[in-house]
Design a protein around this motif. Structure first.
Motif, short mmCIF file in Angstrom:
data_model
loop_
_atom_site.label_atom_id
_atom_site.label_comp_id
_atom_site.label_asym_id
_atom_site.label_seq_id
_atom_site.Cartn_x
_atom_site.Cartn_y
_atom_site.Cartn_z
N GLU A 419 -22.97 7.98 -61.42
CA GLU A 419 -22.25 6.71 -61.22
C GLU A 419 -23.13 5.72 -60.47
O GLU A 419 -23.18 4.53 -60.81
N GLU A 420 -23.82 6.21 -59.42
CA GLU A 420 -24.71 5.32 -58.65
C GLU A 420 -25.85 4.79 -59.52
O GLU A 420 -26.24 3.63 -59.39
N ALA A 421 -26.40 5.65 -60.38
CA ALA A 421 -27.50 5.21 -61.24
C ALA A 421 -27.04 4.13 -62.22
O ALA A 421 -27.75 3.15 -62.46
N VAL A 422 -25.86 4.31 -62.80
CA VAL A 422 -25.32 3.28 -63.70
C VAL A 422 -25.10 1.98 -62.93
O VAL A 422 -25.45 0.89 -63.41
N ALA A 423 -24.54 2.09 -61.73
CA ALA A 423 -24.30 0.89 -60.91
C ALA A 423 -25.60 0.18 -60.56
O ALA A 423 -25.66 -1.06 -60.53
#
Length: 541
Positions: A419-423
């Protein structure tokens, strides 16, 4: 070795003068010491008497001391007339000295407008012309490097610039020379421009492979990811359609077949191998039930029946051949006419399935290690980790950035880190449609491939089911999530490589990581297990 900006690519102009300019650049780049910077094809736009004036400086050398040298290169013969130097072109002649004065004045004005006080020299390089005793009134003789002095060009440049020191802001000066301004890039525009440039640059295979002959009619193209294999296949299919030949393209992945089918002529057949087996089974045995093991049974039926296939194909292209069983290849080749042509496209570094290699007899083998798709830093990372041999050559014009790295210890953490990487990619300006989440686990073991959402984003993923006609069923969502096996052969502007878990970089892990990294056109974010992160760090230490 000096740095060169921008990087050199095959010239769009193919005249002798352009190649001579490239030779000058290569000499300066290769033999000037570290600390020197070489810039080329610097566009200038100035106002003279209220009118727009456009020009271009061939080469500018920036010394470690902050001195600039403007170099005008005039390849081929020139004319001396009344103490002036003229270069002849197809549409007229150019007063070389006048051109140099205008360029120098324009550059001085640009530097003054930018508030940069920079010592500046200029010279003329005539690599193919000997001045002899001729007198040139408008240019100091010592600032002309003609053919007899050309071999000493680099040492001459160093002597001129060595003792001169400047005080200007080096970073601001570099931005000016590169036409780089402190603005936020519009990624959508950059993406479209980059994709267009990469398509043009990677046309090499599609241009010269069809010109190669083979007595057997069999061609084996062993080319790395991003080298243009798909463009080659499309060119071969387009030519076959124009010549009204019976042509068929067969690959391993259904998603790749769908992509090529969308781009290829409707006059040729495009299919993945298992889809071909299903169609044959349906014609001869009736509708299959698609129960577990159905594809294996239908494949065995197709291979068993292949001895009786009609020889109807003028052209057969087998893509992703490293993932094909030898019996599959043999069954496909049984459809070729005696004078038909076979093109086998493969990359050993992308062998994700445990298939044995196969022999093609008298095939003409063509190798290519040029990668046009991946950003330069990703290629550098691939080579530093030794993911492929021989090393790939980075020919994408986009430098890119090093991947962000996040580590996880559990399935809950891999979801949070993904999720952090997508964000992070969204924060950089990528649209959700530009992002692909590529998982290093298959659907049955993945913590992500069966999720309806990653963060606030609904996922678009293969459900593992097929409809009555054999079409794969997809979930409705905006964020593409795929396994590395299914996404092979495809690409996206930004890729999150996740669920990469290995204790050592063995062949299987090396191939998974190589395939995943080479899916990205612009940016990569890595989500690694703690063990995988330690393994890669040790390799890079």
């Amino acid at each position: 070795m000096a740095t060169l900006s921008p990087a050199l690519f095959p010239p769009l102009r193919t005249d002798a003068g352009r190649y001579r300019e490239l030779e000058v650049l290569e000499r300066l780049r290769d033999y000037l010491p570290a600390g020197f910077e070489v810039f080329h094809n610097i566009a200038l736009h100035t106002l003279r008497g209220g009118r727009d004036s456009y020009g271009e400086i061939d080469v500018i050398v920036l010394s470690p001391g902050g001195c600039l040298l403007l170099i005008e290169v005039k390849a081929g013969p020139v004319i001396l007339r009344n103490g002036e130097v003229f270069k002849l072109y197809g549409d007229g002649e150019c007063d070389v000295a006048r051109q140099g004065r205008l360029q120098r004045t324009a550059m001085q004005n640009r530097l003054h407008e930018a508030g940069l006080d920079v010592p500046m020299l200029s010279c003329l390089v005539l690599p193919d012309y000997a001045l002899g005793d001729s007198q040139v009134a408008s240019i100091p003789r010592e600032r002309i490097i003609d053919a007899p002095r050309y071999a000493d060009m680099v040492s001459t440049v160093r002597d001129w610039m060595g003792a001169i020191q400047g005080t200007a802001d080096g970073a601001a000066l570099r931005r000016l020379l590169l036409n780089q301004f402190q603005v936020t890039p519009v990624l959508e525009v950059l993406r479209d421009q980059l994709q267009g440039a990469v398509r043009r640059l990677s046309d090499g295979l599609a241009t010269w492979v069809p010109r190669i002959g083979s007595p057997s009619g069999v061609f084996r193209i062993q080319a790395t990811a991003g080298s243009g294999k798909t463009q080659l296949a499309l060119q071969l299919l387009e030519t076959a359609a124009a010549e009204r030949l019976n042509a068929c393209y067969v690959c391993y992945n259904r998603s790749l077949a769908d992509h090529v089918r969308h781009l290829a002529s409707s006059k040729v057949d495009v299919v993945n191998f298992h889809e071909l087996c299903v169609e044959h089974y349906r014609r001869t045995q009736g509708d299959p039930d698609f129960s577990p093991g159905a594809f294996e049974r239908m494949t065995a039926h197709y291979v068993g029946a292949s001895a009786g296939f009609a020889q109807s194909l003028d052209l057969l292209i087998i893509d992703e051949a490293q993932d094909f069983d030898a019996s599959w290849v043999e069954s496909l080749c049984s459809r070729l006419r005696p004078n038909g042509r076979l093109y086998v496209l493969e990359d050993e570094a992308q062998r994700l399935y445990r298939q044995d290699s196969f022999d093609l007899g008298d095939a003409v083998t063509i190798g290519c290690s040029d990668n046009f798709r991946s950003p330069q830093v990703i290629c550098d990372l691939i080579n530093a980790l030794g993911l492929v041999r021989p090393p790939i050559r980075a020919l994408n014009p986009y430098r890119g950035e090093l991947p962000g790295i996040r580590t996880y210890l559990s399935d809950e953490e891999v979801l949070a880190r993904t999720e952090e990487a997508v964000a992070a990619l969204l924060a950089r300006g990528f649209a959700l449609a530009d992002i692909a989440v590529v998982c290093g686990r298959g659907r049955e073991k993945s913590a992500l491939l069966n999720r309806a959402c990653i963060g606030p984003h609904r996922t678009r993923r293969f459900t593992g089911e097929y409809d009555a006609s054999g079409e794969p069923r997809w979930s409705e969502g905006e964020l593409l999530v795929e396994s590395v096996w299914r996404f092979k052969g495809q690409s996206a502007p930004a890729v999150v490589v996740t669920e990469m878990d290995f204790a050592e970089l063995d062949d299987a892990a090396r191939r998974r990581l190589f395939v995943a990294l080479t899916r990205a056109q612009m940016a990569v974010e890595l989500v690694l297990s703690d063990g995988a992160e330690r393994c890669l760090t040790a390799l890079l230490a």
